[in-house]
Design an enzyme around this catalytic site. Structure first.
Site, PDB file in Angstrom:
ATOM      1  N   ASP A  16       0.958  -1.374   0.134  1.00 15.73           N
ATOM      2  CA  ASP A  16      -0.047  -0.103  -0.006  1.00 15.73           C
ATOM      3  C   ASP A  16       0.823   1.052  -0.081  1.00 15.73           C
ATOM      4  O   ASP A  16       1.998   1.182   0.500  1.00 15.73           O
ATOM      5  CB  ASP A  16      -0.974  -0.044   1.291  1.00 15.73           C
ATOM      6  N   HIS A  33       3.108   3.511  -8.825  1.00 11.95           N
ATOM      7  CA  HIS A  33       2.823   2.021  -9.144  1.00 11.95           C
ATOM      8  C   HIS A  33       3.972   1.427 -10.019  1.00 11.95           C
ATOM      9  O   HIS A  33       4.342   0.638  -9.675  1.00 11.95           O
ATOM     10  CB  HIS A  33       1.446   1.981 -10.025  1.00 11.95           C
ATOM     11  N   LEU A 127      10.774 -20.834  -4.796  1.00  7.36           N
ATOM     12  CA  LEU A 127       9.615 -19.739  -4.235  1.00  7.36           C
ATOM     13  C   LEU A 127       8.503 -19.981  -5.050  1.00  7.36           C
ATOM     14  O   LEU A 127       8.351 -20.072  -6.046  1.00  7.36           O
ATOM     15  CB  LEU A 127      10.024 -18.383  -4.120  1.00  7.36           C
TER      16      LEU A 127
HETATM   17  C1  FPP Z   1      -1.533   0.365  -3.512  1.00  3.10           C
HETATM   18  O1  FPP Z   1      -1.114   1.771  -3.679  1.00  3.10           O
HETATM   19  C2  FPP Z   1      -1.329  -0.305  -4.487  1.00  3.10           C
HETATM   20  C3  FPP Z   1      -1.839  -1.117  -5.194  1.00  3.10           C
HETATM   21  C4  FPP Z   1      -3.192  -0.695  -6.394  1.00  3.10           C
HETATM   22  C5  FPP Z   1      -1.430  -2.574  -5.436  1.00  3.10           C
HETATM   23  C6  FPP Z   1      -0.094  -2.902  -5.858  1.00  3.10           C
HETATM   24  C7  FPP Z   1       0.301  -2.330  -7.132  1.00  3.10           C
HETATM   25  C8  FPP Z   1       1.601  -2.283  -7.376  1.00  3.10           C
HETATM   26  C9  FPP Z   1       2.757  -2.649  -6.590  1.00  3.10           C
HETATM   27  C10 FPP Z   1       1.991  -1.800  -8.829  1.00  3.10           C
HETATM   28  C11 FPP Z   1       1.530  -2.537  -9.788  1.00  3.10           C
HETATM   29  C12 FPP Z   1       1.881  -3.883  -9.866  1.00  3.10           C
HETATM   30  C13 FPP Z   1       1.271  -4.776 -10.728  1.00  3.10           C
HETATM   31  C14 FPP Z   1       2.197  -5.914 -10.716  1.00  3.10           C
HETATM   32  C15 FPP Z   1       0.139  -4.493 -11.230  1.00  3.10           C
HETATM   33  P1  FPP Z   1      -2.305   2.990  -3.628  1.00  3.10           P
HETATM   34  O2  FPP Z   1      -2.468   3.294  -4.813  1.00  3.10           O
HETATM   35  O3  FPP Z   1      -3.438   2.244  -2.889  1.00  3.10           O
HETATM   36  O4  FPP Z   1      -1.742   3.843  -2.767  1.00  3.10           O
HETATM   37  P2  FPP Z   1      -2.416   5.005  -1.729  1.00  3.10           P
HETATM   38  O5  FPP Z   1      -3.150   4.093  -0.677  1.00  3.10           O
HETATM   39  O6  FPP Z   1      -1.214   5.853  -1.475  1.00  3.10           O
HETATM   40  O7  FPP Z   1      -3.439   5.790  -2.678  1.00  3.10           O
END
Ligand code: FPP
Length: 244
Positions: A16, A33, A127
């Site tokens: 997150d 991202h 893994l």
């Molecule tokens: C959260 O950050 C993250 C996600 C939406 C999931 C994890 C995604 C990645 C690590 C990148 C994409 C990877 C792939 C393989 C698709 P957020 O946007 O919720 O952050 P915030 O809470 O600060 O808004």
């Protein structure tokens, strides 16, 4: 680097904070991202190095479809690019690739890349890496209940045969041991519909860092914190960690 002592056999991570990482730098959220994918790469490598057996990453929740179309489209493109760019490394590093969630809701091209990566790595034993995509734990549990009901209704299963083990086998995570350690980044104290059945006795570790800032050292710290904890599984006596 070698980590000694009682290792968590299965580490699950709620990644997150990509959006906030970018916003703090006055960058569009998609940069967060992109940076988040680099962190995935670093942490998967570290998991191999630390000899973790299973890792499950919450990459895209069912609720994430409600984000602005532009962001969802970008995430799907990023996912496709990740599946292409990592395949070689997964193959050579003995990583077996797996996906849980409603795969049929993903773009067709992404589904094909997932199937390809799963097939090409199915003999790897280093893994077991699972990405949760279009995932919702409540949907997973509801689907499992439906499947068991259908089996009873159609005479393949008797009601008395529905045990915890049988239920577990009807989940997407069939064959994967429950997580020993759940890490969540960016300081939020929530489980956000992730592996609700499977984390009944899981140790939870929350890091204040945003996912793009989460490094190998932070991962190590989470493991070391886990190693200090007593796991009682509802009993009163100290229980020896099962996977030491
Ligand atoms: C959260 O950050 C993250 C996600 C939406 C999931 C994890 C995604 C990645 C690590 C990148 C994409 C990877 C792939 C393989 C698709 P957020 O946007 O919720 O952050 P915030 O809470 O600060 O808004």
């Amino acid at each position: 680097m070698e980590v000694t002592g009682n290792l968590p056999q299965h580490v699950a991570i709620i990644m997150d904070g990509n959006g906030r990482w970018a916003e703090e730098r006055h960058l569009p959220r998609i940069h967060g991202h992109q940076k988040g994918v680099e962190t995935i790469r670093e942490i998967v490598r570290a998991a191999r190095e630390f000899k973790i057996k299973y890792m499950t990453l919450y990459a895209f929740s069912k609720e994430n479809w409600a984000r602005p179309k532009k962001e969802v489209d970008f995430l799907m493109r990023l996912l496709g690019a990740y599946l292409d760019s990592e395949l070689k490394e997964l193959e050579t590093n003995q990583v077996r690739f797996n996906v849980i969630g409603r795969m049929d809701e993903l773009p067709k091209g992404v589904q094909e890349k997932i199937r390809r990566n799963m097939q090409r790595t199915e003999h790897n034993r280093g893994l077991f890496l699972t990405l949760a995509l279009s995932y919702s734990s409540r949907v997973e549990i509801t689907d499992a209940a439906k499947r068991l009901c259908r089996d009873v209704h159609e005479g393949r299963l008797r009601l008395e045969e529905i045990t915890e083990d049988r239920f577990q086998d009807a989940l997407y995570t069939r064959g994967i041991p429950d997580p020993d350690l759940l890490i969540r980044t960016s300081g939020e104290l929530r489980v956000s519909n992730f592996l609700l059945w499977q984390i009944s006795y899981t140790e939870i570790y929350v890091s204040d860092k945003y996912w793009p800032d989460f490094k190998k050292e932070d991962f190590l710290e989470a493991i070391q914190e886990y190693q200090k904890r007593e796991r009682r599984f509802g009993m009163t006596e100290r229980v020896k960690l099962p996977h030491g």
